[in-house]
Design a protein around this motif. Structure first.
Motif, PDB file in Angstrom:
ATOM      1  N   ASN A 189      94.129  47.358 -34.113  1.00 34.49           N
ATOM      2  CA  ASN A 189      92.829  46.995 -33.907  1.00 34.49           C
ATOM      3  C   ASN A 189      92.052  47.404 -34.897  1.00 34.49           C
ATOM      4  OD1 ASN A 189      89.856  47.030 -33.794  1.00 34.49           O
ATOM      5  ND2 ASN A 189      90.181  46.424 -31.178  1.00 34.49           N
ATOM      6  N   VAL A 190      91.494  46.727 -35.931  1.00 35.61           N
ATOM      7  CA  VAL A 190      90.963  47.449 -37.033  1.00 35.61           C
ATOM      8  C   VAL A 190      89.894  48.422 -37.059  1.00 35.61           C
ATOM      9  CG1 VAL A 190      90.299  47.081 -39.647  1.00 35.61           C
ATOM     10  CG2 VAL A 190      91.878  45.368 -38.792  1.00 35.61           C
ATOM     11  N   SER A 191      89.135  47.386 -35.982  1.00 36.29           N
ATOM     12  CA  SER A 191      87.543  48.312 -35.660  1.00 36.29           C
ATOM     13  C   SER A 191      87.482  49.556 -35.306  1.00 36.29           C
ATOM     14  CB  SER A 191      87.198  47.764 -35.161  1.00 36.29           C
ATOM     15  OG  SER A 191      86.350  45.491 -35.230  1.00 36.29           O
ATOM     16  N   LEU A 192      88.940  50.083 -34.687  1.00 39.23           N
ATOM     17  CA  LEU A 192      88.846  51.405 -33.643  1.00 39.23           C
ATOM     18  C   LEU A 192      89.729  51.888 -34.838  1.00 39.23           C
ATOM     19  CD1 LEU A 192      90.222  49.696 -30.237  1.00 39.23           C
ATOM     20  CD2 LEU A 192      87.600  51.115 -30.774  1.00 39.23           C
ATOM     21  N   LEU A 193      90.391  51.798 -35.606  1.00 43.79           N
ATOM     22  CA  LEU A 193      91.136  52.644 -36.476  1.00 43.79           C
ATOM     23  C   LEU A 193      90.187  52.173 -37.850  1.00 43.79           C
ATOM     24  CD1 LEU A 193      94.499  50.059 -37.173  1.00 43.79           C
ATOM     25  CD2 LEU A 193      94.039  52.060 -36.847  1.00 43.79           C
ATOM     26  N   SER A 194      89.225  52.378 -37.210  1.00 46.72           N
ATOM     27  CA  SER A 194      87.457  52.499 -38.416  1.00 46.72           C
ATOM     28  C   SER A 194      87.469  53.736 -38.351  1.00 46.72           C
ATOM     29  CB  SER A 194      87.572  51.491 -39.217  1.00 46.72           C
ATOM     30  OG  SER A 194      85.898  51.347 -39.680  1.00 46.72           O
ATOM     31  N   ILE A 195      87.048  53.450 -36.926  1.00 45.73           N
ATOM     32  CA  ILE A 195      86.133  54.366 -36.333  1.00 45.73           C
ATOM     33  C   ILE A 195      86.519  55.904 -36.002  1.00 45.73           C
ATOM     34  CG2 ILE A 195      85.231  54.859 -34.478  1.00 45.73           C
ATOM     35  CD1 ILE A 195      83.209  52.934 -35.585  1.00 45.73           C
ATOM     36  N   THR A 196      88.234  55.355 -35.631  1.00 50.62           N
ATOM     37  CA  THR A 196      88.996  56.765 -35.538  1.00 50.62           C
ATOM     38  C   THR A 196      89.324  57.188 -36.828  1.00 50.62           C
ATOM     39  OG1 THR A 196      90.652  55.776 -34.081  1.00 50.62           O
ATOM     40  CG2 THR A 196      91.733  57.627 -35.041  1.00 50.62           C
ATOM     41  N   ALA A 225      85.795  66.695 -41.262  1.00 50.76           N
ATOM     42  CA  ALA A 225      85.883  67.439 -42.188  1.00 50.76           C
ATOM     43  C   ALA A 225      88.049  67.465 -42.176  1.00 50.76           C
ATOM     44  CB  ALA A 225      85.959  68.171 -42.100  1.00 50.76           C
ATOM     45  N   VAL A 226      88.260  66.527 -40.598  1.00 50.23           N
ATOM     46  CA  VAL A 226      90.075  67.199 -40.592  1.00 50.23           C
ATOM     47  C   VAL A 226      90.476  65.657 -41.468  1.00 50.23           C
ATOM     48  CG1 VAL A 226      92.171  66.691 -38.546  1.00 50.23           C
ATOM     49  CG2 VAL A 226      89.539  67.763 -38.407  1.00 50.23           C
ATOM     50  N   PHE A 227      90.969  66.204 -42.476  1.00 46.74           N
ATOM     51  CA  PHE A 227      90.382  64.414 -43.229  1.00 46.74           C
ATOM     52  C   PHE A 227      92.237  63.755 -43.472  1.00 46.74           C
ATOM     53  CE2 PHE A 227      87.208  66.660 -45.464  1.00 46.74           C
ATOM     54  CZ  PHE A 227      85.884  65.535 -45.960  1.00 46.74           C
ATOM     55  N   TYR A 228      93.530  65.108 -43.164  1.00 40.68           N
ATOM     56  CA  TYR A 228      94.792  64.569 -43.246  1.00 40.68           C
ATOM     57  C   TYR A 228      95.077  63.943 -41.872  1.00 40.68           C
ATOM     58  CZ  TYR A 228      94.988  68.231 -39.362  1.00 40.68           C
ATOM     59  OH  TYR A 228      94.783  69.111 -38.997  1.00 40.68           O
ATOM     60  N   GLU A 229      94.024  63.859 -41.327  1.00 42.85           N
ATOM     61  CA  GLU A 229      94.363  63.123 -39.977  1.00 42.85           C
ATOM     62  C   GLU A 229      93.810  61.275 -40.104  1.00 42.85           C
ATOM     63  OE1 GLU A 229      95.708  63.055 -37.423  1.00 42.85           O
ATOM     64  OE2 GLU A 229      96.204  65.341 -36.136  1.00 42.85           O
ATOM     65  N   ALA A 230      92.277  61.389 -40.658  1.00 46.32           N
ATOM     66  CA  ALA A 230      91.679  60.103 -40.930  1.00 46.32           C
ATOM     67  C   ALA A 230      92.457  59.650 -42.258  1.00 46.32           C
ATOM     68  CB  ALA A 230      90.367  60.535 -41.840  1.00 46.32           C
ATOM     69  N   ILE A 231      93.642  59.946 -43.246  1.00 45.36           N
ATOM     70  CA  ILE A 231      94.067  59.495 -44.119  1.00 45.36           C
ATOM     71  C   ILE A 231      94.945  58.660 -43.768  1.00 45.36           C
ATOM     72  CG2 ILE A 231      96.171  59.410 -45.808  1.00 45.36           C
ATOM     73  CD1 ILE A 231      94.303  62.318 -46.328  1.00 45.36           C
ATOM     74  N   PRO A 232      95.726  58.949 -42.806  1.00 48.46           N
ATOM     75  CA  PRO A 232      96.431  57.325 -42.213  1.00 48.46           C
ATOM     76  C   PRO A 232      95.840  56.407 -41.431  1.00 48.46           C
ATOM     77  CG  PRO A 232      97.067  59.946 -41.451  1.00 48.46           C
ATOM     78  CD  PRO A 232      96.116  59.836 -41.919  1.00 48.46           C
ATOM     79  N   HIS A 233      94.670  56.833 -40.352  1.00 47.72           N
ATOM     80  CA  HIS A 233      93.928  55.431 -40.370  1.00 47.72           C
ATOM     81  C   HIS A 233      92.998  54.500 -41.597  1.00 47.72           C
ATOM     82  CE1 HIS A 233      94.368  58.187 -36.806  1.00 47.72           C
ATOM     83  NE2 HIS A 233      94.322  57.215 -36.571  1.00 47.72           N
TER      84      HIS A 233
END
Length: 299
Positions: free
Chosen positions: A70-77, A85-93
């Motif tokens: 679900n791209v919308s939920l991936l984007s919000i995540t 500011a937890v960028f290493y978690e944001a990157i994979p999504h």
């Protein structure tokens, strides 16, 4: 059936700008269907907007548990982790959204910034370049690329993108002018650096560092000691006080030291010129005396 009923009512109220009522109806939808993909997007987006990051992640996790693509939920995540500011978690999504073929200017820009904050500057540059594929005339992206290239010591590319940002943008340009001036400073093109610090100050006369950096560029470009001193003095006169602005404190110390140094060099240069003049006068006097002696001998 009840879940869809409340969701439809929520959408209707949302269209009428009755956001509070719409949100309550979306929550009722969630009560009847915990995995309703669209409502989980609505709820997570609102939680993110209210800085309730853990709740936003809880909603997206529910939805992605049922539909991991679900791209919308991936984007919000991804946006939530970026906001935290937890960028290493944001990157994979962000990367997964692109892999699913749903990349756009917004996603590439967000991923670029996440890469940058995670210390991956080369990857950040590539993503900003991808963002420009979608929106070539985005002055902000050119500006960020210009700063990144300068940060990686590629000053020619930095110059190109900063000039493009300035050409495109029709709003105040002090940030773009300042970054371009710094690029020219690092290229040791002090004339251009000086000119763009001047332009920065024309856009924003209270830009503290630009006023100091103008003096540094002038120090390297101009030959005359008084001209050099005057630009440092302009910074000193504007920002010196018993309790100076915290951004100006170190620069005030450097300014005071440099003014003193330049005055000493000016004094030494003047003494040297004076000594050379005295030597020249002595040579002239000796030459005249020799000529006089020769003339007397001939008589």
């Amino acid at each position: 059936e009840n879940a869809q009923f409340y969701y439809s009512r929520g959408l209707a109220n949302e269209r009428m700008a009755k956001d509070s009522l719409a949100f309550e109806l979306f929550k009722k939808t969630h009560k009847y269907d915990q995995f309703h993909q669209n409502v989980l997007y609505k709820l997570s987006k609102e939680s993110l907007r209210n800085n309730d990051y853990q709740q936003a992640l809880a909603y997206t996790a529910m939805g992605l548990g049922k539909n991991e693509n679900n791209v919308s939920l991936l984007s919000i995540t991804a946006q939530t982790y970026s906001a935290m500011a937890v960028f290493y978690e944001a990157i994979p999504h962000y990367e997964k959204i692109i892999k699913l073929g749903q990349g756009n200017e917004f996603i590439h820009t967000k991923l670029a910034y996440a890469y940058y904050k995670d210390g991956k500057k080369d990857k950040a540059i590539e993503q900003y370049k991808m963002a420009l594929v979608y929106e070539p005339g985005n002055s902000s992206t050119h500006f960020l690329l210009g700063k990144l290239y300068a940060n990686t010591q590629d000053f020619k590319q930095s110059e190109a993108h900063l000039l493009m940002a300035i050409e495109i943008k029709d709003q105040p340009l002090d940030a773009e002018y300042f970054s371009l001036a710094l690029t020219y400073k690092y290229l040791e093109d002090y004339k251009k650096a000086f000119d763009y610090f001047q332009k920065t100050l024309k856009e924003n006369p209270d830009h503290i560092r630009a006023l100091y950096e103008r003096a540094v560029a002038g120090d390297n470009y101009f030959k005359d000691f008084d001209t050099k001193i005057n630009y440092y003095q302009a910074f000193w006169d504007k920002y010196y006080s018993e309790d100076p602005h915290y951004l100006a404190r170190e620069m005030l110390y450097l300014t005071k030291t440099r003014i003193s140094d330049l005055k000493e060099k000016k004094h030494l240069a003047a003494e040297k010129i004076s000594e050379e003049n005295e030597k020249d006068q002595l040579k002239d006097s000796l030459a005249e005396a020799d000529a006089s002696d020769i003339s007397e001998q001939k008589k």
